[in-house]
Structure formats: C-alpha cells, structure tokens
Scaffold this motif. Structure first.
Motif, PDB file in Angstrom:
ATOM      1  N   TRP A 285      39.166 -30.803  -9.772  1.00 52.81           N
ATOM      2  CA  TRP A 285      39.586 -30.946  -8.376  1.00 52.81           C
ATOM      3  C   TRP A 285      38.810 -30.005  -7.462  1.00 52.81           C
ATOM      4  O   TRP A 285      38.321 -30.404  -6.402  1.00 52.81           O
ATOM      5  CB  TRP A 285      41.088 -30.691  -8.309  1.00 52.81           C
ATOM      6  CG  TRP A 285      41.687 -30.655  -6.943  1.00 52.81           C
ATOM      7  CD1 TRP A 285      42.329 -29.622  -6.374  1.00 52.81           C
ATOM      8  CD2 TRP A 285      41.693 -31.724  -5.991  1.00 52.81           C
ATOM      9  NE1 TRP A 285      42.749 -29.962  -5.122  1.00 52.81           N
ATOM     10  CE2 TRP A 285      42.370 -31.246  -4.861  1.00 52.81           C
ATOM     11  CE3 TRP A 285      41.188 -33.013  -5.991  1.00 52.81           C
ATOM     12  CZ2 TRP A 285      42.545 -32.034  -3.721  1.00 52.81           C
ATOM     13  CZ3 TRP A 285      41.373 -33.796  -4.861  1.00 52.81           C
ATOM     14  CH2 TRP A 285      42.045 -33.304  -3.744  1.00 52.81           C
ATOM     15  N   LEU A 286      38.643 -28.788  -7.904  1.00 49.58           N
ATOM     16  CA  LEU A 286      37.942 -27.811  -7.066  1.00 49.58           C
ATOM     17  C   LEU A 286      36.488 -28.232  -6.874  1.00 49.58           C
ATOM     18  O   LEU A 286      35.937 -28.165  -5.770  1.00 49.58           O
ATOM     19  CB  LEU A 286      38.014 -26.433  -7.728  1.00 49.58           C
ATOM     20  CG  LEU A 286      37.814 -25.264  -6.779  1.00 49.58           C
ATOM     21  CD1 LEU A 286      38.946 -25.194  -5.786  1.00 49.58           C
ATOM     22  CD2 LEU A 286      37.692 -23.968  -7.562  1.00 49.58           C
ATOM     23  N   GLY A 287      35.866 -28.682  -7.967  1.00 51.79           N
ATOM     24  CA  GLY A 287      34.479 -29.133  -7.879  1.00 51.79           C
ATOM     25  C   GLY A 287      34.343 -30.306  -6.932  1.00 51.79           C
ATOM     26  O   GLY A 287      33.395 -30.383  -6.146  1.00 51.79           O
ATOM     27  N   GLN A 289      36.205 -30.970  -4.360  1.00 51.34           N
ATOM     28  CA  GLN A 289      36.288 -30.461  -2.985  1.00 51.34           C
ATOM     29  C   GLN A 289      34.988 -29.788  -2.570  1.00 51.34           C
ATOM     30  O   GLN A 289      34.538 -29.903  -1.430  1.00 51.34           O
ATOM     31  CB  GLN A 289      37.449 -29.467  -2.841  1.00 51.34           C
ATOM     32  CG  GLN A 289      38.812 -30.080  -2.992  1.00 51.34           C
ATOM     33  CD  GLN A 289      39.178 -30.973  -1.807  1.00 51.34           C
ATOM     34  OE1 GLN A 289      38.436 -31.091  -0.848  1.00 51.34           O
ATOM     35  NE2 GLN A 289      40.316 -31.616  -1.900  1.00 51.34           N
ATOM     36  N   LEU A 290      34.371 -29.070  -3.511  1.00 49.85           N
ATOM     37  CA  LEU A 290      33.113 -28.383  -3.211  1.00 49.85           C
ATOM     38  C   LEU A 290      32.024 -29.403  -2.862  1.00 49.85           C
ATOM     39  O   LEU A 290      31.272 -29.243  -1.896  1.00 49.85           O
ATOM     40  CB  LEU A 290      32.691 -27.550  -4.415  1.00 49.85           C
ATOM     41  CG  LEU A 290      31.433 -26.709  -4.194  1.00 49.85           C
ATOM     42  CD1 LEU A 290      31.690 -25.638  -3.152  1.00 49.85           C
ATOM     43  CD2 LEU A 290      30.968 -26.091  -5.495  1.00 49.85           C
ATOM     44  N   PRO A 332      36.551 -36.078  -3.771  1.00 48.88           N
ATOM     45  CA  PRO A 332      37.953 -35.652  -3.634  1.00 48.88           C
ATOM     46  C   PRO A 332      38.891 -36.811  -3.333  1.00 48.88           C
ATOM     47  O   PRO A 332      40.048 -36.796  -3.755  1.00 48.88           O
ATOM     48  CB  PRO A 332      37.897 -34.667  -2.458  1.00 48.88           C
ATOM     49  CG  PRO A 332      36.711 -35.069  -1.671  1.00 48.88           C
ATOM     50  CD  PRO A 332      35.710 -35.594  -2.658  1.00 48.88           C
ATOM     51  N   ASN A 336      41.800 -37.725  -6.182  1.00 45.98           N
ATOM     52  CA  ASN A 336      42.867 -36.840  -5.746  1.00 45.98           C
ATOM     53  C   ASN A 336      44.104 -37.081  -6.611  1.00 45.98           C
ATOM     54  O   ASN A 336      44.631 -38.189  -6.665  1.00 45.98           O
ATOM     55  CB  ASN A 336      43.177 -37.135  -4.276  1.00 45.98           C
ATOM     56  CG  ASN A 336      44.154 -36.148  -3.698  1.00 45.98           C
ATOM     57  OD1 ASN A 336      44.752 -35.357  -4.437  1.00 45.98           O
ATOM     58  ND2 ASN A 336      44.318 -36.183  -2.394  1.00 45.98           N
ATOM     59  N   ARG A 510      43.740 -29.576 -12.508  1.00 48.27           N
ATOM     60  CA  ARG A 510      43.579 -28.691 -11.366  1.00 48.27           C
ATOM     61  C   ARG A 510      42.912 -27.410 -11.789  1.00 48.27           C
ATOM     62  O   ARG A 510      43.109 -26.958 -12.871  1.00 48.27           O
ATOM     63  CB  ARG A 510      44.925 -28.367 -10.756  1.00 48.27           C
ATOM     64  CG  ARG A 510      45.341 -29.423  -9.789  1.00 48.27           C
ATOM     65  CD  ARG A 510      46.657 -29.023  -9.118  1.00 48.27           C
ATOM     66  NE  ARG A 510      47.119 -30.104  -8.269  1.00 48.27           N
ATOM     67  CZ  ARG A 510      46.820 -30.156  -6.969  1.00 48.27           C
ATOM     68  NH1 ARG A 510      46.089 -29.219  -6.414  1.00 48.27           N
ATOM     69  NH2 ARG A 510      47.268 -31.149  -6.252  1.00 48.27           N
TER      70      ARG A 510
END
Lengths: 510, 98, 310, 120, 92
Positions: A285-287, A289-290, A332, A336, A510
C-alpha cells in the motif's frame, strides 16, 4: 490451458521478426513494402487475439515448445495484453503510413541508409512491444525489454545530428541501468522461488503469504523495488524523466509518435504485471501511494515545463512526461484495501483508458508537430503564427489530440480521467483528484500556447518551407479522431480490460 | 610409478610457481616499461611452460596432454607477438617512464 | 580452511579490488585496462562456480570482443579524464545508496532458502527428448529456445543500430576500424599462424557443445575474433554494411532457427519443438548456422560503422 | 563461510560499485564500463544461485547458467552499441560529454534535416 | 595432489595480483596494457591447475580460449594508438 490459441500468440510475436529477417536478406527496394504489408497482418492477428479473449472471457496461454514452466517459457494474453496488442498495431501501422513517403528508397540509386534503418528499427520496436505484452516469463521479458531499447535508441538518432546522438546516448544509459536493475530483481526472485514464470511466482508467493508462520520475504521486496525502479527509469516517470524530452523531440516525427505512444508504456505495463499479476492481493500500500505521488509530481512538473518550452516538439515531449503521471494513479486506486470492488475496477479501467487514449492522441500530436515543423522549417512556438491557414487538417488533428489530453468531453481522455477521478473521490483519496484537475488545467494552458498563435493571421510575405501531402495529415487526423471517439466506446467493451485480471481489491498488505 | 609421477608434477609446478614469483619481482623492481615487459613475458611464459610440463604427467590421456601443449604454444605465440608490438608502442611513446 | 576456500577468498578480493580500481581511476585508459583484467578474472570465477559454459563465454567476450571494443575506443577518444568530478554531495549520496543496495543484496543472498530450489532434475529429465547431452545446450536451444531466438534478434538489432550510426555520406563505404596504418609484420605473422588454429578451436567448441561445455555462442565468438585478427593484420578488408553477402550470413542462423521453430508446429505440434527422432541433428544444424551468424554479428559489432569521409 | 556465500557477497559488491560508477562518472565511456561491472555483478549473483541449485549430478542448475550466457551476449551487444554511439558523438563534436547544457547553443537548434529524419 | 594444485593456483593468482598492482599504476598506457597480458598467462596457469585439481577437463578449453585471445588486447591497443581519431582535442 488453451494451447489452441497458441499459434496466434506465436504469430503476433514472430511477424515483425520475419519482417526484419526478410528485409535484411532482400533488396533494399522492398523494405517499405515488406514492412507495410506486415502491418495489416499484425493488426489482424492482434484483433483475433482480442476476439478470442473476448469470447472465452479468460486469458490465452501457450507453452513454447510444449515445455511447461518453470522449465519452459509461457506466452500469455489477457484482456490488457489484447488491448495493448491492438493499440500497438494501430499506432505502428499509422506511423508506417505516415512515414511511407519520407522513408522511401530513392529509385535507381544506391541504397540509402535512413529508409532502410527506419523500417528495420520500427519492426524491431513492434517485435519488442509484442514480446513485452505477451511475455509470461521474467527473463524472456528482459530480452524483450532489450529488444525495445536496441530498436528505440538508434531511432532517436536516425538523423545523425550531434544533439540527437547525445540524446540517444543519454537514453541508452538510462535504459541500460533500468534493464540491469530489472534483471537483478528477476535473479533474486529465481533464487528465492525457483521460477521466473509470473503465474508460478504469484502462486508460490501467495502460498508463502498464507503459511501459518509467514516468513518475511525480504528477497521479494528487494527484488520488487529493484525491478520497479529499473522499469520506472525506462518509463521516464519523474524524477527519472531527464532522458525523455531530448530523445523524443529529436527523433523523426513517426518515430517520436511510436516512442511516446508505446515504448514508454511497455515498461509501465510490466510494472503493472509485477504489482498486480505477480502479487495478487499483496500489493504494498505504501509503495502504491509513493508511485502515485511520483505520478502527481510528474503531472505538475511536466506540465509546468511544457508551458515554458520554446519549441513545439519539446512541449509535446514534456506533455508526455506529464501524461505518464496519470497512469500511476492506478496503483493506489485499483489496489486500495478499503475500496469496493466496483471502485477498484473503475480505476483499473480508467488507467488503461488513459494509456490507450494517450497513445493515440500523443502519436497524432507528434505527427502533427512534425508536419507543422516541416511546413515552417522550424518548430519555434513563437513563429507558429497562422499555420492553421496552411495546414488546417494538421492543426485540427493537433487540437483534437489536445482535447483528449486535457480531458475535454467527449474524448477518450475525458472518460479516462473521469473514471480515475471518480475512483479517487469515492475512495476518499481526494488529493489525487485535485492533482488530476490541476493537470487538466495546465494541459489546457500549454495547448492554448500552441493553438492561439496557430489560429491567428499569417505573417506577411510568408512562404512554406515544404508542401505537406494530404495523406500524411490525414493519418494524424485519424489517430486524433480515434482518441476522441474512444470516449464513445460502448461501456460493455470495457469488460475486455478485466478479462484474465487477477482479483486485486480488498486484500492488500499494509 | 604414481608416486614418481606426482613427485615430478610437484617439482615442475613448484618451479613454475617460482618463475611467476620471479616475474612479479621483476615487474615490481624494474625501472621502465621495456624491462618490465621483458620480466613479464619471459618469466611468466617459462613458468607456464613448467606448469604445463608438470600437468602433462597428470593428463587423462594423450589427447589431454596434446591440448595442454597446444595451450602453451598458443600462449607463447600470443606472448611473443604482444611483446613485439607493445615494445614498439613503448618506443613510440618516447620512453616516458623514468 | 581448505586451499580451495583460500583461493576463492583471494579471487573475490582481487575481483573486487580490480573493480574498485576501474571505478576510481582518474583517467579512462587505466580504468579500461583494469576492466579487461576484470573480465579475465571473471572467467576464473565462473570455473569456480562450476559454470564452465559461462566461463567459456566470458573468456571469449571479456578477453576478446569487449576488450578490443573498449580499448580501441579509449585509445582514440581525446577526453581522457573528466574535467570536474561529480560533486562531493552527489558522491556521498550515491555512495550511501549503493552501499544500502549492496547491503540489502548481501542480506538477501545470505538468507536465500535452503535447500535451494533447482530446475536441474527437470532439465536432466528432459534431455532424452532433445537428444543432446549438455543440459545448458538443451536449455538454450530447446526448453527456452525462444530466449535464444529473441536474443539473436537483439544482436541483429544491435548490428542495425551500429550501422545506423554511419554518417549518410559514408553509407556503403568500408569501415576502417584500425585506420590505414601500415601492416605490422608481427601482427601479420600472428594472424597467419593463429587464425587457422582459432577456426579449428572455434568449430571444436561448437561441436562438443552438444554434450560438453561449449556451444554456438562461445565458438562463434572465437571465430569472430579470428575474423577480426585477419582484418587487424590487414590481410582482408572489412565488409561494408551494404554487402548482401554479409547480411545473408547475419540472418542465416536466426532465419534457420525460426524456420525449424515453425516447422515444429507441423512436425511435432508445437512451435520450437523438435521431433525426438531428428532432435539432435536439427539442434546441431541450428547451432552450426547460429555459429556463423554470431561470428558475423560479433565481428560487425566490434568493427563498427564506416566513419565520416573527410 | 561457504564459497557460494563468498561469491554472493562479491556479486553484491560488484553491483554496488557498478551502480556508483554509473551514477557518478562523468564520461560516458566510464559509465559504459560501470554498467558492465553492474551487469557482471548481477550475473555473479545469478551464478551463485545456479551453484546453490547443484543437483541431479550437475555442478549447478543449468537454467540460470544458460540464462547468464544469454545475458552476457545481450550485455556485450549493449556495450557495442553504446561504444559506437560514444565514438560517433566524439567524431561529430570532438567531445563525449553529452549534457545538453554543455553543448554549444547553436547545436541545440533543430535544423531542417533533423525534422525530416535525416533524409536529405 | 588436489590440495597442492589448488594451492599452487592460489600462489600464481597472488603473484598475478601483485603484478597487477604495479602495472595498473602505469605511468604509461603501454604499461597498463600489459595487465591483460599478465592475466592472460597467469589466468591460463590458474585454469590449468584448477582443471587438474578438480578433474574437469572442460576447463582446459577455457584456458585454450584465453590463450587464443591473449594477444588481442595488446594488438587492438597498438592499432588504435597508431591512428588517433580525427576530431578536435578537448579543451583543457
């Protein structure tokens, strides 16, 4: 397993290769004819593959030589492969028609370099693209990526001018860095999972994730990071975009069209394959968003730089940098964990619509820019005054393509951005929506800079530097119309994009 | 018999190793490019020859032994040519090493 | 600690030291001399990793083709050292990044699963169907023949790319990679003596490749080196990009490979499959044709395009 | 420490060194060399993985070994293309620096021949 | 016997390494080009010793390839030096 459709996949892969081998062994006079004859055949094969995926509502798969992975190599075509194959043959075919007159071997003269090379390299790009869209094996995809690089780089410096040589060298170094990182990642995956086949990797990774005491698969994340960064360098996502504007603006117009429309998308396609195909339900998830943040930066940065360019082809090239950014909102929005399946599917469709409509629009725009520059003898935006009176069809093509890039209704670009936007809003990720709207405004700004003088009066005593035949203008117009008409495609046809797609929403780590 | 053969190999390989040692010492001590070239090719090729001689005793058959000799001959040829052309290049460069 | 492990440690240290030299040397030429040595050392590394096939490739490429290519370029280019080295800030940042990547890689490598996954049993089990005894050849021509076929197209595209860099006014002219220097007796003698031996060795390495380490690429590169050598000696002239003969040799291997691959549809039902009765001979035929094409491709890539007329 | 681990670390070190050179070197020829170090490191890592997969009477897993050969070939082709490009650039401009802002301004201007794809 | 041969290979490799340090430091290009030459001869010796030590006859083929190509670097260097490229020198 559907071995029956296999011959189609093999044919799609090998048609351009056959063309290269034929051109190399026959007289140069036949060069253009061979290449142009293969293009409708390639389109037919691509359409047949799409039809098969549509009717079976599943992916096609072929084990080459009958050797099943992990020992052998699989070719696979799902919905997105089919769409990419069709788009590729359309754009390559259009580029071929557009370049037909420009790269004709001179009659009764010794063979000329540029015409021979152009067609060989165009077929090389086509072969590489088809290999990327059909490849099911990470190493086979590495070879495909290299095919693409080796065909695209010489096209950039086809003219042999010093500035294009410099641009080609920079492009080559970025591309080689990208391939090396990609290969390194593939190597680590083989070391950890014992296969290079994407489907088998997905199964083994999922099995590992489902184990009672999950191992922390560091190898997987290091490999994914290396491969993603390598592919981003080839996709020219901000801040790895430095090579793109000089390379795409210096190539011949037909080549720029193919490079901007298709070649940068191939590596994006592979990132999607890795993130969604290899890691179904495990997308970090973080990737994601990045990646979207980098996409947003690309949109803003690319658009602002496009606004500031003095030359038309550079403006169009920076517009590519910006438009690539939209693609990365897929990560994302379609992965999601909090999103509904419908919303994720919306984002998925929007992303691919953006890809296809940008491919058509940008190809049209580069062709139009090339024609404008040929008419004027230069491509300074300050000197565009009244060009619409000389080559009206070309300027209409440019404007229509621009409308799709801006996202004006009812174009394909509009539908794409609307889908992404509504997915972002429905998922509460409104900041990505703001960036998309801002990007549309900025695109309007830089296109206005071109169209406003172009529609103005001609300077007194002006004579064209070259006469542009109607059929070349028509090619650009047809592509631009295609980008617009994509917005009228029946909703049902979007289902094609979903066939063979791994379930992606609702189960994200996550 | 086997012991004698092994002894021969050990002797020859050791002698070859010593030649490499001498060659390297020459490389480190000699003052200019031409003499270093001399140390390099003479000593190392002799060393290789001795090692090949020692290994022939261990070779699996006459064909294997022949291959070893071929390797040595080719290395000789390469060494001789390289020395020749490099020496000329050194002269052309104007003996810029003190 | 056994002698073998000491040898491995020495080798690793030497390889790393040469690599550091290659990156850190201020001037270009010493860096490239270091790099050529690195290529030769890697050949020993491959032997230590039980990959004799790869060692042969590395010896032919690193010791021959790449070295000639880079040394030729380094000796000609006039800008030998950078005017201003990269800023200290960039260097520190890049250093930190590379250190982090190295550390991550090292950690991953040290924690790879044990026992390691392997395809060796499957590769051996498939051997009878291919008729060859060297599993690496079986992988290259049968199991994953598509990679090899596409790799040949990559090589062909590289040749096309190199030719594409010919200035327009020199298209069809002879490349003159080593200028018009007068013949050097020593090099002529070397070419006369070495080339016939080299051709025999090249063919030998292709021939044994079916069952032992060796194969089309290793043999082809050695043949290419011999072709380059007789050109270096000025005994024969390079062929121009417009030479029809040269082009046909370039495509012969990939074209035959492709033809056999398509024939597989008819003969045994699958693209790139071989009917077991003829598999060994078909593979040898393909390897022979590929060897010729590879020799031509590697040769052309090293020679480069014709330069601008003055 | 086993030999495989030793060579694995060697490969990791080569990757880091090559990457560092690729980022910081100024001259393209040096970047090409650095790319080759990086590629060599990746192949050594692959070779270690092959060695770890020794089974069925083989000294290593033949699949990665074969892929390394393919990779070495592709890397060589890349090197040849890049070196040729550098040499041509040098021939045209007398330098191999390729930063756009270092080129004299008049060469940045797009000329007619560029637009028509160098087809005079 | 295997241990002795491997040890000898290690010794030759160490000698090569020492020589390499000297050669790469120059000062002339002609010095540096001796590095591949040195590694050619030394590398062949190491490979032959390893072939005998591990009983892998195919390794001799690698040495054979190296021997065939050992003079290439020097010859290429000398030829390239003999014909400096046209093109103006870089400003200092």
């Amino acid at each position: 397993m559907l071995q029956a459709g296999g011959s189609l996949l093999v044919l799609a892969l090998m048609l351009p290769v056959i063309g290269i081998l034929l051109i190399m062994s026959l007289d140069a006079r036949h060069t253009g004819k061979i290449a142009l004859a293969l293009m409708p055949a390639g389109l037919a094969v691509a359409l047949a593959i799409a039809a098969r995926v549509w009717t079976t509502q599943a992916g096609l798969e072929y084990f080459i030589g009958g050797w099943a992975p992990p020992l052998g190599v699989a070719l696979r075509a799902d919905g997105i492969s089919a769409v990419m194959l069709v788009t590729t043959s359309v754009v390559i075919g259009a580029a071929g028609l557009f370049a037909r007159a420009e790269f004709r071997q001179p009659d009764n003269q010794p063979e000329a370099r540029a015409p021979l090379m152009f067609w060989l390299l165009l077929l090389g790009i086509w072969a590489g693209l088809n290999a990327v869209f059909l490849g099911g094996d990470l190493f086979n995809l590495y070879v495909a990526l290299e095919m693409l690089t080796f065909a695209a780089v010489p096209l950039v410096c086809l003219s042999g001018k010093a500035e294009t040589l410099a641009a080609a060298l920079r492009y080559l170094l970025f591309a080689l860095l990208g391939s090396a990182l990609y290969l390194l990642g593939a190597v680590l995956l083989f070391g950890a999972y014992g296969t290079l086949d994407i489907a088998l990797l997905a199964a083994r990774i999922a099995a590992q994730a489902n184990m009672a005491s999950p191992v922390w698969p560091l190898a997987l994340w290091v490999a994914l990071a290396l491969m993603t960064v390598g592919l981003l360098a080839k996709t020219a996502l901000f801040p790895l975009h430095l090579w793109l504007p000089p390379a795409h603006s210096g190539a011949p117009a037909a080549a720029s069209a193919v490079l901007s429309a298709l070649v940068v998308k191939a590596s994006f396609f592979l990132i999607v394959r890795l993130w969604f195909g290899m890691l179904p339900g495990l997308t970090p998830w973080l990737g994601a968003q990045l990646l979207a943040a980098l996409g947003a930066a690309a949109i803003l940065f690319g658009s602002v730089l496009a606004l500031r360019q003095a030359r038309l082809k550079l403006l169009v090239a920076y517009s590519t940098v910006a438009q690539i950014g939209y693609l990365f909102f897929v990560f994302p929005l379609a992965a999601n964990p909090a999103a509904s399946t419908a919303s994720a599917a919306l984002a998925w469709t929007g992303g691919w619509m953006q890809l296809v409509s940008h491919a058509l629009a940008k190809a049209a725009m580069f062709m139009a820019a090339g024609l404008i520059a040929e008419t004027l003898g230069h491509d300074r935006i300050a000197g565009l005054g009244g060009v619409a009176r000389v080559v009206p069809i070309t300027v209409i093509a440019f404007a229509l393509a621009g409308a799709s890039l801006m996202g004006l209704p009812p174009s394909g670009g509009f539908v794409a951005k609307l889908l992404l936007l509504s997915a972002a809003v429905s998922q509460g990720l409104w900041f990505w929506a703001v960036v998309m709207l801002l990007g549309g405004l900025l695109a309007g700004g830089y296109l206005f800079r071109v169209l406003s003088p172009a529609l103005g009066p001609l300077p007194a005593g002006w004579t064209p530097a070259a006469r542009i035949p109607r059929d070349r203008q028509a090619v650009a117009l047809v592509l631009a119309l295609g980008a617009v008409l994509l917005g009228f495609a029946p909703l049902k046809s979007y289902d094609l994009l979903q066939f063979g797609r791994p379930a992606i929403a609702g189960a994200v780590t996550r | 018999m086997s012991l004698l053969r092994d002894l021969f190999t050990v002797l020859m390989v050791s002698a070859g190793g010593f030649c490499f040692l001498a060659g390297t010492a020459g490389l480190l001590r000699f003052p200019d490019a031409l003499t270093r070239l001399h140390a390099l090719t003479k000593a190392d090729n002799l060393g290789l020859g001795l090692i090949v001689l020692g290994l022939i005793a261990q070779a699996p058959g006459p064909l294997g032994a022949l291959k070893l000799v071929a390797v040595w001959l080719l290395a000789q040829l390469a060494g001789a040519t390289a020395t020749q052309v490099l020496a000329r290049a050194v002269r052309a460069e104007g003996r810029d090493s003190p | 600690m056994s002698a073998a492990l000491i040898l491995d440690a020495c080798l690793v240290l030497l390889v790393l030291a040469v690599a550091v030299w290659t990156i850190a040397a201020r001037e270009t030429f010493p860096a490239i001399a270091g790099f050529v040595s690195y290529g030769l050392l890697l050949a020993i590394v491959w032997v230590r990793l039980s990959s004799v096939d790869v060692a042969l490739t590395e010896a032919a490429i690193g010791g021959g083709a790449t070295g000639v290519l880079l040394l030729g370029a380094a000796a000609r280019l006039t800008d030998r050292a950078g005017r201003r080295p990269a800023g200290i800030g960039l260097r520190i940042m890049a250093g930190a990044l590379c250190l982090a990547i190295t550390a991550a890689l090292a950690f991953v490598i040290l924690t790879l699963p044990d026992p390691a996954p392997t395809l060796a049993p499957q590769a051996v089990a498939g051997l009878p169907a291919t008729g060859v005894g060297n599993p690496i050849t079986a992988v290259l021509v049968a199991y994953r023949g598509i990679d090899t076929l596409l790799e040949k197209i990559v090589l062909l595209l590289a040749v096309i790319g190199v030719w594409c860099l010919t200035p327009d006014d020199s298209w069809g002219a002879l490349p003159a990679p080593w200028g018009t220097a007068r013949q050097d007796d020593a090099i002529v003698l070397l070419a006369r003596l070495l080339a016939p031996v080299g051709v025999v060795v090249g063919v030998y390495i292709v021939w044994v490749g079916a069952d032992d380490p060796g194969g089309a690429f290793q043999g082809g590169t050695i043949l290419a080196a011999m072709w380059l050598l007789v050109m270096m000696a000025g005994l024969i002239a390079p062929l121009p990009a417009t030479s029809r003969r040269l082009r046909r040799v370039l495509v012969a291997g990939p074209a035959l490979f492709l033809a056999v691959a398509f024939a597989g549809f008819a003969m045994s039902g699958d693209f790139l499959s071989y009917p077991p009765a003829y598999a060994k001979w078909l593979i040898k035929l393909i390897e022979a044709a590929l060897t010729l094409s590879i020799a031509a491709m590697v040769g052309v890539l090293v020679i480069g395009p014709a330069v601008r007329k003055r | 420490m086993t030999a495989e681990q030793l060579y694995g670390l060697c490969g990791a070190g080569l990757v880091g060194l090559g990457l560092f050179g690729l980022i910081t070197a100024e001259l393209p020829l040096r970047r090409i060399v650095a790319f080759n170090l990086l590629g060599g490191g990746a192949f050594v890592v692959f070779g270690v993985i092959a060695r770890r997969g020794a089974a069925a009477g083989l000294g290593g897993d033949p699949v990665p070994q074969a892929l390394i050969i393919t990779g070495v070939v592709v890397g060589f082709a890349a090197t040849a293309l890049a070196v040729t490009l550098v040499r041509r650039l040098h021939e045209e401009t007398g330098t191999t620096k390729f930063d756009q802002d270092e080129l004299p301004p008049e060469t940045v201007k797009l000329s007619d021949a560029t637009l028509s794809g160098g087809n005079p | 016997m295997g241990e002795f041969l491997t040890g000898s290979a290690c010794f030759v490799l160490a000698m090569v390494a020492l020589g390499l340090v000297r050669i790469l430091r120059g000062p002339a290009d002609a010095d540096r080009i001796m590095a591949p030459q040195l590694l050619g001869t030394g590398g062949i010796a190491v490979l032959l010793l390893l072939a005998a030590a591990t009983g892998a006859p195919a390794v001799v083929d690698v040495a054979l390839s190296l021997a065939l190509l050992a003079a290439f670097a020097s010859v290429a260097f000398v030829l390239a030096k003999g014909s400096p490229a046209p093109g103006k020198a870089d400003e200092p």
